[in-house]
Design a protein around this motif. Sequence first.
Motif, short mmCIF file in Angstrom:
data_model
loop_
_atom_site.label_atom_id
_atom_site.label_comp_id
_atom_site.label_asym_id
_atom_site.label_seq_id
_atom_site.Cartn_x
_atom_site.Cartn_y
_atom_site.Cartn_z
N VAL A 5 0.87 -1.09 0.08
CA VAL A 5 0.04 -0.13 -0.04
C VAL A 5 0.79 1.22 0.00
O VAL A 5 1.99 1.25 0.70
N ASN A 6 0.54 2.19 -0.94
CA ASN A 6 1.29 3.32 -0.83
C ASN A 6 0.18 4.52 -0.67
O ASN A 6 -0.58 4.64 -1.08
N LEU A 7 0.63 5.52 0.46
CA LEU A 7 -0.35 6.26 1.09
C LEU A 7 0.29 7.70 0.88
O LEU A 7 1.40 7.81 1.52
N ILE A 8 -0.12 8.64 0.29
CA ILE A 8 0.42 10.08 -0.01
C ILE A 8 -0.62 10.87 0.78
O ILE A 8 -1.87 11.01 0.54
N ILE A 9 -0.07 11.88 1.66
CA ILE A 9 -0.70 12.81 2.47
C ILE A 9 -0.39 13.97 2.08
O ILE A 9 1.17 14.41 2.23
N TYR A 10 -1.07 15.26 1.89
CA TYR A 10 -0.59 16.45 2.00
C TYR A 10 -1.17 17.09 3.11
O TYR A 10 -2.23 17.43 3.33
N ARG A 26 8.01 2.49 13.06
CA ARG A 26 9.21 2.10 12.62
C ARG A 26 9.23 0.59 12.48
O ARG A 26 9.02 -0.40 13.39
N GLY A 27 10.02 -0.04 11.36
CA GLY A 27 10.14 -1.31 11.06
C GLY A 27 8.90 -1.58 10.35
O GLY A 27 9.27 -2.87 9.79
N TYR A 28 7.74 -1.24 10.43
CA TYR A 28 6.61 -1.59 9.56
C TYR A 28 6.32 -0.83 8.34
O TYR A 28 5.52 -1.24 7.58
N VAL A 29 6.62 0.55 8.57
CA VAL A 29 6.18 1.57 7.37
C VAL A 29 7.25 2.45 7.17
O VAL A 29 8.12 2.95 8.17
N GLU A 30 7.87 2.60 6.03
CA GLU A 30 8.59 3.30 5.39
C GLU A 30 7.98 4.56 5.00
O GLU A 30 6.85 4.74 4.58
N SER A 31 8.61 5.64 5.12
CA SER A 31 8.15 6.99 4.80
C SER A 31 9.09 8.11 4.06
O SER A 31 10.42 7.95 4.32
N LEU A 32 8.64 8.59 3.19
CA LEU A 32 9.55 10.17 2.73
C LEU A 32 8.70 11.50 2.85
O LEU A 32 7.71 11.40 2.85
N LEU A 33 9.50 12.26 3.06
CA LEU A 33 9.09 13.72 3.44
C LEU A 33 9.45 14.56 2.20
O LEU A 33 10.67 14.80 2.10
N PHE A 34 8.40 15.45 1.63
CA PHE A 34 8.89 16.30 0.76
C PHE A 34 8.00 17.60 1.03
O PHE A 34 6.73 17.56 0.52
N ASN A 35 8.59 18.42 1.66
CA ASN A 35 7.70 19.89 2.00
C ASN A 35 6.55 19.40 2.66
O ASN A 35 6.59 19.07 3.85
N PHE A 40 3.85 7.24 2.39
CA PHE A 40 4.11 6.00 3.31
C PHE A 40 4.08 4.86 2.15
O PHE A 40 3.14 4.82 1.50
N PHE A 41 4.94 3.87 2.57
CA PHE A 41 5.14 2.55 1.96
C PHE A 41 5.04 1.45 2.86
O PHE A 41 5.83 1.60 3.76
N ILE A 42 3.86 0.44 2.50
CA ILE A 42 4.04 -0.70 3.54
C ILE A 42 3.92 -1.84 2.47
O ILE A 42 2.91 -1.77 1.82
N GLN A 43 4.59 -2.73 3.16
CA GLN A 43 4.38 -4.05 2.38
C GLN A 43 4.45 -5.07 3.36
O GLN A 43 5.22 -5.21 4.56
N ASN A 44 3.84 -6.27 3.09
CA ASN A 44 3.55 -7.46 3.88
C ASN A 44 3.21 -8.60 2.83
O ASN A 44 2.40 -8.50 2.14
N LYS A 48 -3.69 -9.86 5.93
CA LYS A 48 -4.43 -9.27 7.08
C LYS A 48 -3.53 -8.37 7.75
O LYS A 48 -3.77 -7.45 8.67
N SER A 49 -2.16 -8.93 7.93
CA SER A 49 -1.18 -7.99 8.58
C SER A 49 -0.99 -6.72 7.69
O SER A 49 -0.75 -5.61 8.55
N LEU A 50 -0.91 -6.61 6.59
CA LEU A 50 -0.79 -5.37 5.74
C LEU A 50 -2.19 -4.61 6.18
O LEU A 50 -1.89 -3.19 6.48
N TRP A 51 -3.16 -5.08 6.31
CA TRP A 51 -4.56 -4.33 6.69
C TRP A 51 -4.41 -3.66 7.88
O TRP A 51 -4.64 -2.61 8.42
N ARG A 52 -3.85 -4.54 8.80
CA ARG A 52 -3.66 -4.08 10.28
C ARG A 52 -2.55 -2.89 10.64
O ARG A 52 -2.84 -2.03 11.24
N THR A 53 -1.66 -2.95 9.62
CA THR A 53 -0.61 -1.98 9.71
C THR A 53 -1.29 -0.53 9.02
O THR A 53 -0.85 0.49 9.72
N VAL A 54 -1.88 -0.79 7.98
CA VAL A 54 -2.57 0.21 7.41
C VAL A 54 -3.34 1.05 8.43
O VAL A 54 -3.69 2.28 8.57
#
Length: 76
Positions: A5-10, A26-35, A40-44, A48-54
């Motif tokens: 799942v890739n999630l972008i928030i402005y 930390r350890g479950y979700v990778e993130s990048l900040l641009f201004n 957010f990048f989540i892989q599993n 079901k684990s992916l859904w719980r993490t999201v």
Amino acid sequence: MENSVNLIIYVKDAEKLLKSVEIENRGYVESLLFNDRIEFFIQNNDIKSLWRTVDDLLMALEISYKIIYGDVFHRQ
């Protein structure tokens, strides 16, 4: 199979919001900040684990947003 799942928030002052959820995810979700954008990048392998993490990330973001910006979500 790897699910993702890739999630972008402005949001204004995105760094504050990212810092407030970084430790919990930390350890479950990778993130990048641009201004004023956070990606957010989540892989599993387990969907079901992916859904719980999201779900956990969205809840943490909601709580942090309310603390930082007030109780109202601003729609654009």
